[in-house]
Design a protein around this motif. Structure first.
Motif, short mmCIF file in Angstrom:
data_model
loop_
_atom_site.label_atom_id
_atom_site.label_comp_id
_atom_site.label_asym_id
_atom_site.label_seq_id
_atom_site.Cartn_x
_atom_site.Cartn_y
_atom_site.Cartn_z
N GLY A 64 -2.10 2.22 -5.07
CA GLY A 64 -1.78 3.61 -4.75
C GLY A 64 -2.66 4.58 -5.51
O GLY A 64 -3.45 4.17 -6.35
N ASP A 65 -2.49 5.86 -5.19
CA ASP A 65 -3.30 6.89 -5.83
C ASP A 65 -2.51 7.67 -6.89
O ASP A 65 -3.00 8.65 -7.42
N SER A 66 -1.29 7.22 -7.19
CA SER A 66 -0.47 7.89 -8.21
C SER A 66 -0.02 6.89 -9.26
O SER A 66 0.17 5.71 -8.95
N LEU A 67 0.21 7.39 -10.46
CA LEU A 67 0.71 6.51 -11.52
C LEU A 67 2.08 5.95 -11.16
O LEU A 67 2.44 4.85 -11.57
N THR A 68 2.83 6.69 -10.36
CA THR A 68 4.16 6.20 -9.97
C THR A 68 4.03 4.93 -9.09
O THR A 68 4.90 4.06 -9.14
N ASP A 69 2.96 4.84 -8.32
CA ASP A 69 2.73 3.62 -7.53
C ASP A 69 2.51 2.43 -8.46
O ASP A 69 3.03 1.34 -8.22
N ILE A 70 1.71 2.69 -9.50
CA ILE A 70 1.37 1.63 -10.45
C ILE A 70 2.61 1.18 -11.21
O ILE A 70 2.85 -0.02 -11.38
N LEU A 112 0.83 -1.20 0.00
CA LEU A 112 0.00 0.00 0.00
C LEU A 112 0.86 1.25 0.00
O LEU A 112 1.80 1.37 0.80
N ASP A 113 0.51 2.16 -0.86
CA ASP A 113 1.02 3.53 -0.75
C ASP A 113 0.43 4.10 0.55
O ASP A 113 -0.61 3.63 1.01
N ARG A 114 1.08 5.09 1.14
CA ARG A 114 0.55 5.62 2.40
C ARG A 114 -0.35 6.84 2.16
O ARG A 114 -1.55 6.79 2.40
N ASP A 115 0.25 7.92 1.69
CA ASP A 115 -0.49 9.18 1.59
C ASP A 115 -1.50 9.13 0.45
O ASP A 115 -1.14 8.90 -0.71
N GLY A 116 -2.77 9.30 0.78
CA GLY A 116 -3.83 9.21 -0.22
C GLY A 116 -4.50 7.86 -0.25
O GLY A 116 -5.48 7.66 -0.97
N VAL A 117 -3.96 6.91 0.55
CA VAL A 117 -4.57 5.57 0.62
C VAL A 117 -4.94 5.25 2.07
O VAL A 117 -6.08 4.87 2.36
#
Ligand code: MG
Ligand code: ZN
Length: 169
Positions: free
Chosen positions: A126-132, A7-12
């Motif tokens: 995550g909530d960013s494309l960088t997470d993906i 999990l990403d943290r900020d925004g999730v």
């Protein structure tokens, strides 16, 4: 081999702030996170946070404060008898060109090795494309969420995917 939800943290897990989460006062944990993480663990997933925290090497907060923020998240989860297995964070600024800042997958690879995780049975959310991108580079399934998405949606997506046997692409 284990399976994990990264999990990403900020925004999730907590509300993202454009000026970073710098204190416990600024940490707003989403209400559906406790139940959601509990369900993921009961489905047999490790739950591991993968987060960019350039706030450290920008000199905005120190490591002690970051640990305090992560302890607060764990404390909240303990209320529901659940937890995050580990927080992995990248402290670097973008100009440091490290291998761990997302979209690089260094932190995910490290977690995969530390916990003997099979990436094809695992998810990066995550909530960013960088997470993906980080998740795809590490060979994981991925799910892009919007901050306002309830954590429940994450659980539903993963559980229904598992039921259909679509754990890998
Ligand atoms: Mg985020
Ligand atoms: Zn890094």
């Amino acid at each position: 081999m284990n399976k994990a939800v990264f999990l990403d943290r900020d925004g999730v897990i907590n509300r993202r702030r454009s000026d970073y989460v710098k204190s416990l006062d600024e940490l707003e944990i989403f209400p559906s996170v406790q139940e959601g993480i509990s369900k993921l663990r009961k489905s047999g997933f490790l739950v591991i946070v993968i987060t960019n925290q350039s706030v450290i090497n920008r000199g905005i907060i120190n490591l002690e404060k970051l640990n305090e923020i992560h302890s607060k998240i764990q404390k909240k989860l303990r209320e529901k008898d659940t937890k995050i297995d580990k927080f992995y964070f990248c402290p670097h600024r973008p100009d440091e060109k490290c291998d761990c800042r997302k979209p690089k997958s260094g932190l995910i690879i490290q977690a995969i090795n530390d916990f003997s995780i099979n990436p094809s049975e695992s998810w990066m959310i995550g909530d960013s494309l960088t997470d993906i991108q980080a998740g795809e580079n590490a060979g994981c399934n991925t799910l892009l969420v919007k901050e306002q998405d309830a954590f429940e949606k994450i659980v539903d997506a993963i559980q229904s995917s598992n039921n259909e046997g679509q754990t890998s692409k």
